[in-house]
Design a protein around this motif. Structure first.
Motif, PDB file in Angstrom:
ATOM      1  N   GLY A 103       0.798  -1.212   0.000  1.00 45.29           N
ATOM      2  CA  GLY A 103       0.000   0.000   0.000  1.00 45.29           C
ATOM      3  C   GLY A 103       0.828   1.257   0.000  1.00 45.29           C
ATOM      4  O   GLY A 103       1.734   1.400   0.805  1.00 45.29           O
ATOM      5  N   PRO A 104       0.557   2.186  -0.916  1.00 51.26           N
ATOM      6  CA  PRO A 104       1.393   3.373  -1.048  1.00 51.26           C
ATOM      7  C   PRO A 104       1.222   4.420   0.051  1.00 51.26           C
ATOM      8  O   PRO A 104       2.187   5.075   0.428  1.00 51.26           O
ATOM      9  CB  PRO A 104       0.980   3.955  -2.406  1.00 51.26           C
ATOM     10  N   CYS A 105       0.036   4.614   0.564  1.00 54.05           N
ATOM     11  CA  CYS A 105      -0.139   5.697   1.533  1.00 54.05           C
ATOM     12  C   CYS A 105       0.082   5.243   2.964  1.00 54.05           C
ATOM     13  O   CYS A 105       0.394   6.049   3.834  1.00 54.05           O
ATOM     14  CB  CYS A 105      -1.513   6.354   1.400  1.00 54.05           C
ATOM     15  N   GLY A 106      -0.087   3.984   3.229  1.00 54.72           N
ATOM     16  CA  GLY A 106       0.203   3.444   4.542  1.00 54.72           C
ATOM     17  C   GLY A 106      -0.897   3.603   5.571  1.00 54.72           C
ATOM     18  O   GLY A 106      -0.734   3.149   6.709  1.00 54.72           O
ATOM     19  N   PHE A 107      -2.001   4.211   5.197  1.00 54.19           N
ATOM     20  CA  PHE A 107      -3.051   4.453   6.191  1.00 54.19           C
ATOM     21  C   PHE A 107      -3.578   3.147   6.787  1.00 54.19           C
ATOM     22  O   PHE A 107      -3.863   3.065   7.977  1.00 54.19           O
ATOM     23  CB  PHE A 107      -4.205   5.238   5.556  1.00 54.19           C
ATOM     24  N   CYS A 108      -3.700   2.128   5.956  1.00 50.92           N
ATOM     25  CA  CYS A 108      -4.270   0.859   6.403  1.00 50.92           C
ATOM     26  C   CYS A 108      -3.244  -0.051   7.061  1.00 50.92           C
ATOM     27  O   CYS A 108      -3.607  -1.080   7.631  1.00 50.92           O
ATOM     28  CB  CYS A 108      -4.907   0.131   5.224  1.00 50.92           C
ATOM     29  N   CYS A 140      -8.302  -1.310   2.091  1.00 52.51           N
ATOM     30  CA  CYS A 140      -7.282  -0.438   1.514  1.00 52.51           C
ATOM     31  C   CYS A 140      -7.857   0.169   0.244  1.00 52.51           C
ATOM     32  O   CYS A 140      -8.329  -0.550  -0.637  1.00 52.51           O
ATOM     33  CB  CYS A 140      -6.025  -1.241   1.186  1.00 52.51           C
ATOM     34  N   ARG A 141      -7.820   1.473   0.177  1.00 50.05           N
ATOM     35  CA  ARG A 141      -8.427   2.152  -0.961  1.00 50.05           C
ATOM     36  C   ARG A 141      -7.417   2.515  -2.039  1.00 50.05           C
ATOM     37  O   ARG A 141      -7.786   3.093  -3.054  1.00 50.05           O
ATOM     38  CB  ARG A 141      -9.162   3.415  -0.492  1.00 50.05           C
ATOM     39  N   CYS A 142      -6.146   2.202  -1.817  1.00 52.57           N
ATOM     40  CA  CYS A 142      -5.193   2.643  -2.835  1.00 52.57           C
ATOM     41  C   CYS A 142      -4.158   1.595  -3.169  1.00 52.57           C
ATOM     42  O   CYS A 142      -3.070   1.920  -3.616  1.00 52.57           O
ATOM     43  CB  CYS A 142      -4.524   3.943  -2.410  1.00 52.57           C
TER      44      CYS A 142
END
Ligand code: FES
Ligand code: FES
Length: 189
Positions: A103-108, A140-142
């Motif tokens: 995952g690129p943004c790491g939020f999840c 995960c949205r991204c």
């Protein structure tokens, strides 16, 4: 933290988080564990995602059981063992998630690490179905979440298991099945 109704009472409580005791005065009885962790105790993980038990961003463990912190009343966590994604017990899974590029943004990622660790603790050799089920609550949205299968395999290796030939090994078909983009809830804006 939402503004409480005037009649809501407050209580002082002590939470045991990542092995440390934290006294927290004047907690509104309607506050979630997530709100207290983030806004009163400055834990930036778990994440605050949907606030409704739908996304898995706020996963913690309570007495070794994964729980959405946004749905757990803070008062219900008293005298329980709360572990956030920053607990060292999740380090192997966090490293595996990072190594898998999950995952690129790491939020999840924090919630994913909690979900993977909890899975491997109750099932050290999970098959594809068990992996799918355990990770299905983390959205995960991204990311192309085929990496999540790889993250499970890497975490298992880090815990000392033999990933080669296991059901958790990366498999493009299995990866498709855990891709959140294929789940109905992921279609929401
Ligand atoms: S913030 Fe708790 S499940 Fe989404
Ligand atoms: S990497 Fe962005 S939400 Fe998962």
């Amino acid at each position: 933290m939402s503004e409480p109704a005037a009649e809501w009472p407050t209580v002082g409580l002590t939470l045991r988080v990542d092995g440390h005791e934290y006294p927290v005065p004047q907690v509104w009885i309607g506050d979630s564990l997530l709100a207290v962790l983030r806004e009163r105790l400055d834990f930036d993980e778990p994440r605050d995602g949907c606030g409704a038990g739908e996304c898995g961003a706020c996963l913690v463990t309570v007495d070794d059981t994964p729980a959405a912190a946004c749905l757990v009343p803070a008062v219900a966590a008293v005298e329980r063992d709360v572990r956030t994604p920053r607990d060292p017990g999740f380090d192997a899974a966090r490293a595996a998630v990072a190594a898998a590029g999950a995952g690129p943004c790491g939020f999840c990622a924090p919630g994913l690490a909690v979900a993977i660790t909890s899975l491997l603790r109750r099932n050290p050799d999970p098959g594809p179905a068990a992996v799918r089920e355990a990770l299905s609550g983390v959205i995960c949205r991204c990311s192309e979440s085929g990496h999540w299968i790889e993250a499970v395999a890497l975490a298992k290796e880090a815990e000392g298991g033999a990933a080669a030939g296991s059901g958790a090994s990366p498999d493009p078909d299995d990866a498709d099945l855990v891709d959140p983009a294929r789940r109905p809830e992921a279609a929401a804006p």
